[in-house]
Design a protein around this motif. Structure first.
Motif: not given
Length: 226
Positions: A101-107
């Motif tokens: 899930a953290s990948i989304v805001p990271l992107v």
């Protein structure tokens, strides 16, 4: 040796499996986010480049909108951004908690930053080379792929290295609020339980990842510059 490590790192010596898992989670977040943000960032950066004033496909309206959006998202603190896009994150991966899930805001946080870096790197391409390509009848697509991206490769690698280092820092911040990885380990184990050796080891591993990323970037820049 084991006795020495146990003495120096009493808490870490009990959770080595958790340390390696957290390291893998950080690498996972960094690599996946870097790949996705890399593709989207290059595309957005090129669009900004060609639509800006004096660009190949100058379009003041498109550039004005994209430029403002990039500036807005670059200005948002990452923790606030993570909270703002929780519904979007849930829509994409089905949850707002965890490493994936953290990948989304990271992107979302990395794309505007990287796009601006790409735009700035490609602006430095020699205008004379571009004019020569236009004089030979090259299309805008040919100029983008055969001139801008080829001639600006060293600059692209350089800003990519900077962006990855910035991304590693964001993964640590994501981990601090439930995203997993070394940031989560440093906060939940090290800070909250007063286990300073855990925080120290997590920090050292993050620094090692940063140094390796920087070394790879410098080596690639040196290779393409000769």
């Amino acid at each position: 040796m084991n006795e020495l490590l146990t003495k120096l790192l009493p808490n870490v010596s009990k959770i080595w499996d958790e340390v390696w898992l957290s390291t893998w989670e950080t690498l996972y977040m960094t690599l996946i986010a870097a790949l996705i943000a890399g593709v989207l960032g290059v595309i957005l950066g090129v669009i900004l480049l060609v639509t800006q004033e004096g660009g190949l496909l100058e379009n003041k309206v498109s550039y004005g909108v994209l430029d403002k959006l990039v500036n807005i998202f670059r200005s948002l603190p990452f923790i606030i951004l993570m909270a703002l896009i929780v519904p979007f994150t849930r829509f994409i991966v089905g949850t707002s908690i965890g490493t994936t899930a953290s990948i989304v805001p990271l992107v979302v946080a990395t794309v505007p930053f990287y796009a601006r870096q790409i735009q700035n790197a490609l602006v430095e391409v020699d205008p004379g080379v571009i004019e020569a390509a236009e004089a030979m009848g090259a299309s805008p697509w040919d100029i983008i792929f055969r001139v801008y991206l080829k001639e600006g490769l060293a600059g692209i690698i350089r800003v990519s290295s900077v962006t990855i280092i910035n991304l590693i820092g964001l993964t640590a911040m994501a981990g601090a609020i439930g995203g997993g990885g070394l940031g989560n380990l440093a906060i939940t184990r090290g800070y909250n339980r007063f286990q300073n050796d855990v925080t120290l080891v997590a920090t050292i591993i993050i620094l090692i990842i940063v140094f390796i990323s920087q070394a790879i970037g410098n080596a690639l820049v040196k290779k393409v510059s000769h």
